[in-house]
Design a protein around this motif. Structure first.
Motif, short mmCIF file in Angstrom:
data_model
loop_
_atom_site.label_atom_id
_atom_site.label_comp_id
_atom_site.label_asym_id
_atom_site.label_seq_id
_atom_site.Cartn_x
_atom_site.Cartn_y
_atom_site.Cartn_z
N UNK A 49 0.84 -1.20 0.00
CA UNK A 49 0.00 0.00 0.00
C UNK A 49 0.88 1.25 0.00
N UNK A 50 0.52 2.23 -0.81
CA UNK A 50 1.31 3.46 -0.92
C UNK A 50 1.38 4.19 0.42
N UNK A 51 0.30 4.21 1.17
CA UNK A 51 0.29 4.91 2.45
C UNK A 51 1.33 4.32 3.39
N UNK A 52 1.40 3.01 3.45
CA UNK A 52 2.40 2.34 4.29
C UNK A 52 3.81 2.61 3.78
N UNK A 53 4.02 2.51 2.46
CA UNK A 53 5.34 2.70 1.87
C UNK A 53 5.90 4.08 2.19
N UNK A 54 5.07 5.11 2.07
CA UNK A 54 5.55 6.48 2.28
C UNK A 54 5.75 6.82 3.77
N UNK A 55 5.28 5.93 4.66
CA UNK A 55 5.50 6.15 6.09
C UNK A 55 6.86 5.62 6.55
N UNK A 56 7.57 4.89 5.69
CA UNK A 56 8.82 4.24 6.06
C UNK A 56 10.02 5.14 5.81
N UNK A 57 11.06 4.97 6.64
CA UNK A 57 12.33 5.64 6.35
C UNK A 57 13.10 4.81 5.32
#
Length: 311
Positions: A49-57
């Motif tokens: 999911x893009x939302x999860x991906x963009x929350x990662x360092x």
């Protein structure tokens, strides 16, 4: 379509195409969700999911790409994730390393690979070279250290080796693997990094600080010296005991440090005051200082000042 598939926004797992189809998404719908930036394709047949991906360092993104590859691919019995990929699975610290996925397979294995983000290495894998961590077949901790040290620069390899020793890697096992890899590309650099590695460094910053000190024309300090104060025992990162000169690396996240930043800062300053009452003088380095030519001059001047005052 975005509103129809809100369940993806709360997902933190990796998906294969077939699994998304089982959730009611056609291949056309998957392509549309990627276009709308609801879904991110990390590998052929691997999505998050893009939302999860963009929350990662950056470090967590590299690990996520590895997990997506593992979930999307069919592993081979004669292969294992290796080098920096295995380092990520083992939880080893990496500095300034790309997110390429590394797989080592025996010379008899297939070398087919569909992604440019994946590097395959052919080399013998003994049973002792293999481990299972979090459900992934990876090279053992010791084999991973040697492979990383051959692949990376000296300082990058030293960071991996220091952390591995702190986690329990055995020097004798590292030397045995080095001996087996005699003649391999990068083994000379790997041997040097492993020979100079120490389990006393508690962060990549301390590893790089120790490397700087090792090249300076002054006696080497004692690492992790325990000093008794009115507030109890305190450890100093690098200490010249006779001169009562302490060098501390600031702004670090230690390998096993989970104390909130504000609490850690308060305790650090309280500890420093107690040590200063005992006559200790401090040099403090931050990450940027590790790459300044002036840092060696600072350390050298402080050491000579304390040496003269102690005479």
């Amino acid at each position: 379509m975005t509103n129809t598939y809100l369940w993806l926004n709360s997902s933190e797992r990796c998906w294969r195409t077939s699994e998304l189809e089982e959730m009611g998404l056609s291949r056309r719908a998957v392509s549309e969700l990627i276009r709308r930036k609801v879904l991110v394709r990390l590998q052929v047949n691997g999505y998050v999911a893009a939302k999860y991906w963009h929350s990662l360092n950056d470090a967590d993104k590299a690990r996520c790409k590895l997990l997506a590859h593992a979930h999307a691919s069919r592993s081979q019995a004669a292969s294992a994730y290796s080098h920096t990929s295995a380092a990520r699975v083992h939880g080893l610290s990496l500095w300034n390393v790309d997110a390429k996925i590394h797989i080592t397979q025996s010379a008899s294995g297939s070398s087919r690979e569909h992604s440019q983000d994946v590097a395959r290495h052919k080399a013998p894998l003994l049973p002792s070279d293999l481990d299972m961590v979090d459900g992934l077949r990876v090279t053992s901790l010791a084999r991973t250290v040697v492979d990383c040290a051959r692949l990376l620069t000296y300082r990058q390899g030293l960071i991996v080796a220091d952390h591995a020793l702190r986690l329990g890697a055995q020097p004798t096992e590292l030397q045995e693997i080095l001996a087996r890899q005699r003649g391999y590309k990068g083994v000379h650099i790997a041997r040097s990094a492993i020979d100079h590695a120490s389990p006393l460094s508690e962060s990549p910053g301390e590893t790089l600080t120790a490397h700087i000190l090792s090249e300076m024309p002054i006696p080497q300090p004692q690492q992790q010296l325990v000093v008794q104060t009115r507030l109890g025992e305190h450890r100093i990162d690098f200490a010249w005991k006779e001169q009562k000169l302490a060098l501390e690396f600031d702004g670090k996240t230690k390998y096993f440090d989970y104390v909130p930043t504000s609490d850690a800062l308060f305790q650090e300053r309280r500890r420093e005051k107690a040590l200063m009452e005992e006559g200790w003088v401090f040099i403090r380095l931050e990450w940027a200082d590790l790459f300044k030519d002036s840092t060696r001059g600072r350390i050298l001047r402080a050491w000579w000042d304390r040496t003269r005052s102690a005479a």
